[in-house]
Scaffold this active site. Structure first.
Site, mmCIF file in Angstrom:
data_model
loop_
_atom_site.group_PDB
_atom_site.id
_atom_site.type_symbol
_atom_site.label_atom_id
_atom_site.label_comp_id
_atom_site.label_asym_id
_atom_site.label_seq_id
_atom_site.Cartn_x
_atom_site.Cartn_y
_atom_site.Cartn_z
ATOM 1 N N LYS A 289 0.835 -1.210 0.000
ATOM 2 C CA LYS A 289 0.000 0.000 0.000
ATOM 3 C C LYS A 289 0.873 1.264 0.000
ATOM 4 O O LYS A 289 2.079 1.192 0.249
ATOM 5 C CB LYS A 289 -0.918 -0.035 1.229
ATOM 6 C CG LYS A 289 -1.913 -1.212 1.213
ATOM 7 C CD LYS A 289 -2.862 -1.154 2.424
ATOM 8 C CE LYS A 289 -3.843 -2.318 2.413
ATOM 9 N NZ LYS A 289 -4.833 -2.227 3.524
ATOM 10 N N TYR B 209 -12.106 -1.716 -3.679
ATOM 11 C CA TYR B 209 -12.654 -1.972 -2.346
ATOM 12 C C TYR B 209 -14.185 -1.852 -2.321
ATOM 13 O O TYR B 209 -14.765 -1.537 -1.281
ATOM 14 C CB TYR B 209 -12.029 -1.027 -1.323
ATOM 15 C CG TYR B 209 -10.708 -1.510 -0.745
ATOM 16 C CD1 TYR B 209 -10.596 -2.745 -0.097
ATOM 17 C CD2 TYR B 209 -9.559 -0.715 -0.806
ATOM 18 C CE1 TYR B 209 -9.398 -3.178 0.453
ATOM 19 C CE2 TYR B 209 -8.348 -1.152 -0.262
ATOM 20 C CZ TYR B 209 -8.278 -2.380 0.372
ATOM 21 O OH TYR B 209 -7.089 -2.810 0.919
ATOM 22 N N ASN C 27 -1.789 -0.020 6.960
ATOM 23 C CA ASN C 27 -1.252 -1.302 7.440
ATOM 24 C C ASN C 27 -0.396 -2.020 6.388
ATOM 25 O O ASN C 27 -0.314 -3.242 6.368
ATOM 26 C CB ASN C 27 -2.380 -2.178 7.997
ATOM 27 C CG ASN C 27 -3.480 -2.444 6.970
ATOM 28 O OD1 ASN C 27 -3.330 -2.119 5.807
ATOM 29 N ND2 ASN C 27 -4.564 -3.051 7.412
ATOM 30 N N HIS D 294 -1.914 -5.446 1.496
ATOM 31 C CA HIS D 294 -3.217 -6.077 1.292
ATOM 32 C C HIS D 294 -2.993 -7.500 0.814
ATOM 33 O O HIS D 294 -2.053 -7.763 0.070
ATOM 34 C CB HIS D 294 -4.028 -5.338 0.212
ATOM 35 C CG HIS D 294 -5.136 -6.173 -0.369
ATOM 36 N ND1 HIS D 294 -6.341 -6.312 0.262
ATOM 37 C CD2 HIS D 294 -5.185 -6.968 -1.470
ATOM 38 C CE1 HIS D 294 -7.097 -7.147 -0.454
ATOM 39 N NE2 HIS D 294 -6.415 -7.565 -1.507
ATOM 40 N N GLU E 111 -9.754 -9.671 -7.770
ATOM 41 C CA GLU E 111 -8.686 -8.685 -7.543
ATOM 42 C C GLU E 111 -7.555 -8.820 -8.567
ATOM 43 O O GLU E 111 -7.008 -7.815 -9.027
ATOM 44 C CB GLU E 111 -8.153 -8.827 -6.117
ATOM 45 C CG GLU E 111 -9.205 -8.419 -5.084
ATOM 46 C CD GLU E 111 -8.791 -8.679 -3.649
ATOM 47 O OE1 GLU E 111 -7.674 -9.203 -3.416
ATOM 48 O OE2 GLU E 111 -9.579 -8.346 -2.739
HETATM 49 P P1 ATP Z 1 -6.971 -5.872 3.193
HETATM 50 O O1 ATP Z 1 -8.304 -6.136 2.522
HETATM 51 O O2 ATP Z 1 -6.429 -4.495 2.918
HETATM 52 O O3 ATP Z 1 -5.980 -6.968 2.952
HETATM 53 P P2 ATP Z 1 -8.028 -6.897 5.635
HETATM 54 O O4 ATP Z 1 -8.659 -7.955 4.773
HETATM 55 O O5 ATP Z 1 -7.164 -7.328 6.768
HETATM 56 O O6 ATP Z 1 -7.187 -5.894 4.766
HETATM 57 P P3 ATP Z 1 -10.547 -5.494 5.580
HETATM 58 O O7 ATP Z 1 -11.589 -5.721 6.606
HETATM 59 O O8 ATP Z 1 -10.734 -6.104 4.222
HETATM 60 O O9 ATP Z 1 -9.140 -5.933 6.200
HETATM 61 O O10 ATP Z 1 -10.357 -3.926 5.442
HETATM 62 C C1 ATP Z 1 -9.713 -3.368 4.307
HETATM 63 C C2 ATP Z 1 -8.799 -2.260 4.753
HETATM 64 O O11 ATP Z 1 -9.596 -1.204 5.271
HETATM 65 C C3 ATP Z 1 -7.848 -2.604 5.904
HETATM 66 O O12 ATP Z 1 -6.675 -3.266 5.504
HETATM 67 C C4 ATP Z 1 -7.547 -1.248 6.451
HETATM 68 O O13 ATP Z 1 -6.597 -0.555 5.621
HETATM 69 C C5 ATP Z 1 -8.897 -0.565 6.337
HETATM 70 N N1 ATP Z 1 -9.712 -0.744 7.548
HETATM 71 C C6 ATP Z 1 -10.312 -1.879 7.981
HETATM 72 N N2 ATP Z 1 -10.963 -1.698 9.128
HETATM 73 C C7 ATP Z 1 -10.793 -0.392 9.431
HETATM 74 C C8 ATP Z 1 -11.225 0.441 10.497
HETATM 75 N N3 ATP Z 1 -11.997 -0.030 11.497
HETATM 76 N N4 ATP Z 1 -10.838 1.735 10.474
HETATM 77 C C9 ATP Z 1 -10.073 2.235 9.484
HETATM 78 N N5 ATP Z 1 -9.639 1.499 8.440
HETATM 79 C C10 ATP Z 1 -9.983 0.216 8.420
HETATM 80 MG MG MG Z 2 -9.780 -7.492 3.028
#
Ligand code: ATP
Ligand code: MG
Length: 140
Positions: A10, A50, A113, A116, A127
């Site tokens: 990211k 997303y 974080n 992804h 994706e």
């Molecule tokens: P990713 O899809 O990015 O691999 P993930 O599957 O661990 O991450 P998801 O629930 O799909 O998590 O959320 C997508 C992204 O949205 C997260 O990686 C983070 O960057 C952001 N995100 C998720 N939860 C929160 C939250 N509560 N507050 C802010 N940002 C969030």
């Molecule tokens: Mg995810």
């Protein structure tokens, strides 16, 4: 079974100089890179990627962040690539991520974080197709 997954370093990971660190971990874990490019997503490209999260309160902020700078998108291939990649990157919230995971070591925020990873075979298919056509995937 050989499986493919989509990985993104990211914008925070790229800005922090973590491209090499993240790729080193993938290679050492046996995840083979079969496609890779650097892109700067537009806001609407981030919204499309997303789309599953469009009703979430963090959608606006997340898509602003994902379009804030360059990121590196990759297709990874291995036995159980989806689970292997998710294990390396750790829980969404870096504070809850296991010791030694990429997010635990390098994330600075629940949103920022670093990486992804696709979370299911259906998500991986969507994706990978979102960023790559078959001619851009080695062995594809
Ligand atoms: P990713 O899809 O990015 O691999 P993930 O599957 O661990 O991450 P998801 O629930 O799909 O998590 O959320 C997508 C992204 O949205 C997260 O990686 C983070 O960057 C952001 N995100 C998720 N939860 C929160 C939250 N509560 N507050 C802010 N940002 C969030
Ligand atoms: Mg995810």
């Amino acid at each position: 079974m050989k499986e493919r997954t989509l990985s993104i370093i990211k914008p925070d990971g790229v800005a922090s100089g973590l491209i090499g660190e993240v790729i080193k971990r993938f290679e050492q874990a046996g995840l083979k890179i079969c496609a890779m490019k650097m892109i700067h997503m537009s806001k609407s490209q981030a919204e499309g990627f997303y789309a599953v999260h469009r009703e979430r309160p963090f959608f606006e902020s997340l898509t602003n962040f994902m379009s804030s700078g360059p990121s590196v998108v990759m297709v990874l291939e291995a036995e159980d690539a989806i689970a292997k990649n998710r294990a390396l990157i750790g829980a969404t919230n870096y504070k809850e991520a296991a010791e030694g995971t990429i997010r635990r070591e390098f994330a600075t925020d629940i949103e920022k974080n670093v990486v992804h990873g696709s979370d299911s075979p259906e998500a991986a298919r969507f994706e990978i197709g979102y960023f790559f056509n078959s001619l851009e995937i080695v062995g594809g």
